[in-house]
Motif scaffolding. Structure first.
Motif, PDB file in Angstrom:
ATOM      1  N   LYS A  65      13.967 -35.433   5.365  1.00  9.95           N
ATOM      2  CA  LYS A  65      15.268 -35.710   4.750  1.00  9.95           C
ATOM      3  C   LYS A  65      15.149 -35.714   3.221  1.00  9.95           C
ATOM      4  N   VAL A  66      14.163 -36.423   2.711  1.00  8.30           N
ATOM      5  CA  VAL A  66      13.991 -36.549   1.263  1.00  8.30           C
ATOM      6  C   VAL A  66      13.593 -35.217   0.634  1.00  8.30           C
ATOM      7  N   ARG A  67      12.654 -34.522   1.278  1.00  6.88           N
ATOM      8  CA  ARG A  67      12.154 -33.259   0.708  1.00  6.88           C
ATOM      9  C   ARG A  67      13.203 -32.151   0.742  1.00  6.88           C
ATOM     10  N   VAL A  68      13.969 -32.078   1.815  1.00  9.34           N
ATOM     11  CA  VAL A  68      15.014 -31.056   1.894  1.00  9.34           C
ATOM     12  C   VAL A  68      16.099 -31.351   0.866  1.00  9.34           C
ATOM     13  N   ALA A  69      16.476 -32.623   0.739  1.00 11.80           N
ATOM     14  CA  ALA A  69      17.499 -32.997  -0.241  1.00 11.80           C
ATOM     15  C   ALA A  69      17.064 -32.661  -1.661  1.00 11.80           C
ATOM     16  N   ALA A  70      15.754 -32.757  -1.912  1.00 11.47           N
ATOM     17  CA  ALA A  70      15.215 -32.454  -3.245  1.00 11.47           C
ATOM     18  C   ALA A  70      15.005 -30.955  -3.460  1.00 11.47           C
ATOM     19  N   GLY A  71      15.159 -30.175  -2.395  1.00 16.23           N
ATOM     20  CA  GLY A  71      14.954 -28.726  -2.503  1.00 16.23           C
ATOM     21  C   GLY A  71      13.504 -28.314  -2.576  1.00 16.23           C
ATOM     22  N   ASP A  72      12.612 -29.131  -2.042  1.00 17.94           N
ATOM     23  CA  ASP A  72      11.180 -28.857  -2.119  1.00 17.94           C
ATOM     24  C   ASP A  72      10.720 -27.935  -0.990  1.00 17.94           C
ATOM     25  N   ASP A  73       9.833 -27.011  -1.313  1.00 25.92           N
ATOM     26  CA  ASP A  73       9.172 -26.194  -0.293  1.00 25.92           C
ATOM     27  C   ASP A  73       7.829 -26.819   0.056  1.00 25.92           C
ATOM     28  N   PRO A  74       7.324 -26.618   1.290  1.00 22.27           N
ATOM     29  CA  PRO A  74       7.854 -25.701   2.312  1.00 22.27           C
ATOM     30  C   PRO A  74       8.958 -26.286   3.186  1.00 22.27           C
ATOM     31  N   TRP A  75       9.346 -27.542   2.940  1.00 18.14           N
ATOM     32  CA  TRP A  75      10.357 -28.165   3.791  1.00 18.14           C
ATOM     33  C   TRP A  75      11.685 -27.418   3.744  1.00 18.14           C
ATOM     34  N   LEU A  76      12.077 -27.004   2.551  1.00 17.81           N
ATOM     35  CA  LEU A  76      13.354 -26.303   2.422  1.00 17.81           C
ATOM     36  C   LEU A  76      13.331 -24.984   3.187  1.00 17.81           C
ATOM     37  N   SER A  77      12.217 -24.265   3.126  1.00 21.38           N
ATOM     38  CA  SER A  77      12.109 -23.011   3.881  1.00 21.38           C
ATOM     39  C   SER A  77      12.207 -23.272   5.386  1.00 21.38           C
ATOM     40  N   GLY A  78      11.589 -24.366   5.837  1.00 23.71           N
ATOM     41  CA  GLY A  78      11.686 -24.744   7.239  1.00 23.71           C
ATOM     42  C   GLY A  78      13.114 -25.118   7.617  1.00 23.71           C
ATOM     43  N   TRP A  79      13.780 -25.829   6.724  1.00 22.50           N
ATOM     44  CA  TRP A  79      15.175 -26.217   6.950  1.00 22.50           C
ATOM     45  C   TRP A  79      16.076 -24.989   7.029  1.00 22.50           C
ATOM     46  N   ASN A  80      15.842 -24.034   6.153  1.00 25.15           N
ATOM     47  CA  ASN A  80      16.657 -22.825   6.164  1.00 25.15           C
ATOM     48  C   ASN A  80      16.469 -22.037   7.453  1.00 25.15           C
ATOM     49  N   ARG A  81      15.262 -22.096   8.011  1.00 22.63           N
ATOM     50  CA  ARG A  81      15.027 -21.452   9.302  1.00 22.63           C
ATOM     51  C   ARG A  81      15.836 -22.135  10.391  1.00 22.63           C
ATOM     52  N   LEU A  82      15.887 -23.450  10.315  1.00 18.78           N
ATOM     53  CA  LEU A  82      16.637 -24.220  11.312  1.00 18.78           C
ATOM     54  C   LEU A  82      18.134 -23.915  11.228  1.00 18.78           C
ATOM     55  N   THR A  83      18.692 -23.996  10.034  1.00 18.17           N
ATOM     56  CA  THR A  83      20.141 -23.841   9.912  1.00 18.17           C
ATOM     57  C   THR A  83      20.599 -22.413  10.187  1.00 18.17           C
ATOM     58  N   ALA A  84      19.688 -21.441  10.077  1.00 19.42           N
ATOM     59  CA  ALA A  84      20.029 -20.046  10.367  1.00 19.42           C
ATOM     60  C   ALA A  84      20.018 -19.740  11.861  1.00 19.42           C
ATOM     61  N   ASN A  85      19.440 -20.617  12.670  1.00 15.05           N
ATOM     62  CA  ASN A  85      19.301 -20.365  14.108  1.00 15.05           C
ATOM     63  C   ASN A  85      20.641 -20.606  14.802  1.00 15.05           C
ATOM     64  N   SER A  86      21.042 -19.684  15.646  1.00 17.31           N
ATOM     65  CA  SER A  86      22.337 -19.823  16.337  1.00 17.31           C
ATOM     66  C   SER A  86      22.388 -21.058  17.220  1.00 17.31           C
ATOM     67  N   HIS A  87      21.216 -21.503  17.705  1.00 20.15           N
ATOM     68  CA  HIS A  87      21.194 -22.687  18.568  1.00 20.15           C
ATOM     69  C   HIS A  87      21.490 -23.972  17.805  1.00 20.15           C
ATOM     70  N   SER A  88      21.346 -23.956  16.494  1.00 17.79           N
ATOM     71  CA  SER A  88      21.526 -25.189  15.718  1.00 17.79           C
ATOM     72  C   SER A  88      22.960 -25.397  15.253  1.00 17.79           C
ATOM     73  N   GLN A  89      23.852 -24.519  15.655  1.00 18.84           N
ATOM     74  CA  GLN A  89      25.243 -24.625  15.205  1.00 18.84           C
ATOM     75  C   GLN A  89      25.999 -25.645  16.051  1.00 18.84           C
ATOM     76  N   SER A  90      26.851 -26.437  15.409  1.00 21.19           N
ATOM     77  CA  SER A  90      27.570 -27.509  16.097  1.00 21.19           C
ATOM     78  C   SER A  90      28.640 -26.991  17.048  1.00 21.19           C
ATOM     79  N   THR A  91      28.842 -25.681  17.052  1.00 24.28           N
ATOM     80  CA  THR A  91      29.820 -25.067  17.955  1.00 24.28           C
ATOM     81  C   THR A  91      29.198 -24.648  19.292  1.00 24.28           C
ATOM     82  N   TRP A  92      27.914 -24.927  19.475  1.00 23.08           N
ATOM     83  CA  TRP A  92      27.238 -24.526  20.717  1.00 23.08           C
ATOM     84  C   TRP A  92      27.907 -25.195  21.923  1.00 23.08           C
ATOM     85  N   THR A  93      28.152 -24.395  22.965  1.00 17.67           N
ATOM     86  CA  THR A  93      28.765 -24.917  24.184  1.00 17.67           C
ATOM     87  C   THR A  93      27.741 -24.926  25.311  1.00 17.67           C
TER      88      THR A  93
END
Length: 415
Positions: A65-93
């Protein structure tokens, strides 16, 4: 007590890591008992389970949480992988159903592993970024399956489904357990009714086959499910069942059978041959993820299985990583009994099929051995960084192999 100490595991009479952590007086008392203490509680479940305490503890979540909020890598790169995944979207049924079939006719198990990946990924997004829509999505998926699923069936592969999706479902539930929209009681009840009986049946009966017939992964995923259900339901007996099997179980998932041959000082590093190494590398790397999940869950409850038996698992991970980095490793002929009559088969060479296959299993191992314990894990580290940042289910193809692990280790384990 520092978590980086390499001497807090129970081995050869040393006090357990949990015993040190819980000793009154903290570090001073821990140093006082030293290596001479008798580990009377080693291998026993914690008096009080830690929550969240499966693949991720509160510290892991806060760091991400802290590292992503600060924009630090490699956490931010990992976060971007997560948010780009179709399974992580709140619209999943979700596609919750009463009966899941793996193996034989009528297979429908992909809808379960896809929904688990979605629940886990949405839960991670909520934990790391606080987004309520993701929390609601994860809760809805888990609640639907908890209230609907009654049967996991099929041919022998039903035991793989019960193991893999058991520990994964429980991990998504563990992340959501403190959210008011999540029905924890329904999830606990379903896990005990639907998953645990199959996990237990496999570990105690092995589908009526020769004890060595099934590959290590079959035991390991069922062990991990038993442990995860134990943690989710605060059940000491189930937790202990998994730990005991890891140390001394009869099947190929126990540590000495999963790593049958050791090689000392091979180009400066100790290696351990994995039970499936003569088969193929996809299943071998899968084994790193299954045993890794078991060890990480135990670690977060105060048991250091990672270091058990002279760090036997680390030696295996080094071996598997080295070979999949296209380097040579030794191999000893592996012979085992198959079927119901234990007819012997042998593997005389390494299985080169799917060599170098990418699975999101290495960050968990590197950030434990290389960063928590500050050990030289040369090959594990190389493999970790060669596949970073890790994704998860949906990032490694649509078939089951891409969903055998929950992933996102760069985001959640980098230190």
């Amino acid at each position: 007590m520092s978590r980086t100490s390499p001497h807090t595991h129970h081995e050869g009479g040393r006090v357990s890591r949990r015993g040190l952590l819980k000793t009154a007086g903290g570090l001073t008392a821990a140093l006082a008992v030293g290596a001479t203490a008798t580990a009377t509680t080693a291998g026993a479940a914690p008096a009080t389970f830690t929550h969240p305490g499966m693949l991720h503890n509160a510290g892991d979540i806060n760091r991400a949480k802290v590292r992503v909020a600060a924009g630090d890598d490699p956490w931010l790169s990992g976060w971007n992988r997560l948010t780009a995944n179709s399974h992580s979207q709140s619209t999943w049924t979700n596609r919750a159903t009463a009966t899941i079939i793996r193996g034989g006719t009528g297979e429908n198990y992909p809808q379960l592993y896809n929904d688990i990946a979605a629940a886990y990924q949405n839960a991670l997004r909520w934990k790391v970024a606080g987004t309520e829509a993701n929390a609601q999505c994860a809760a809805n998926i888990l609640n639907a399956w908890s209230r609907t699923l009654t049967t996991v069936t099929g041919n022998a592969d039903r035991f793989l489904a019960a193991g893999l999706y058991g520990w994964q479902f429980a991990n998504a539930c563990e992340l959501m357990r403190d959210h008011p929209a999540f029905d924890l009681a329904a999830a606990q009840d379903m896990m005990v009714r639907v998953f645990y009986p199959l996990n237990n049946q496999f570990l105690t009966g092995h589908n009526d086959a020769c004890i060595t017939n099934y590959w290590a992964n079959w035991d390991l995923c069922n062990m991990a499910s038993v442990m995860a259900i134990g943690i989710l339901t605060d059940n000491a007996a189930k937790y202990d069942q998994a730990v005991t099997y890891f140390k001394s179980g009869a099947g190929n998932g126990s540590i000495q059978r999963a790593v049958p041959f050791l090689y000392g000082n091979v180009e400066g590093y100790d290696l351990g041959q994995w039970q499936e190494s003569g088969r193929d590398q996809g299943h071998t790397v899968m084994g790193m993820g299954q045993m890794g999940a078991l060890c990480e869950m135990a670690w977060n409850q105060g048991d250091d299985l990672y270091s058990y038996d002279g760090r036997r698992f680390m030696k295996a991970a080094q071996y598997v990583a080295k070979y999949n980095l296209n380097m040579d490793v030794p191999f000893t002929t592996y012979t085992w009994g198959t079927g119901q009559n234990c007819a012997q088969q042998s593997q005389t060479v390494l299985g080169s099929a799917s060599r170098g296959q990418v699975r999101p299993v290495w960050a968990m191992l590197h950030y434990h051995y290389g960063r928590r314990l500050l050990l030289d894990d040369k090959y594990i580290a190389q493999m970790c960084f060669s596949v970073a940042p890790e994704g998860g289910g949906g990032d490694y193809g649509t078939t089951s192999g891409g969903f055998d692990q929950l992933g996102f280790g760069t985001l959640m384990y980098a230190k």
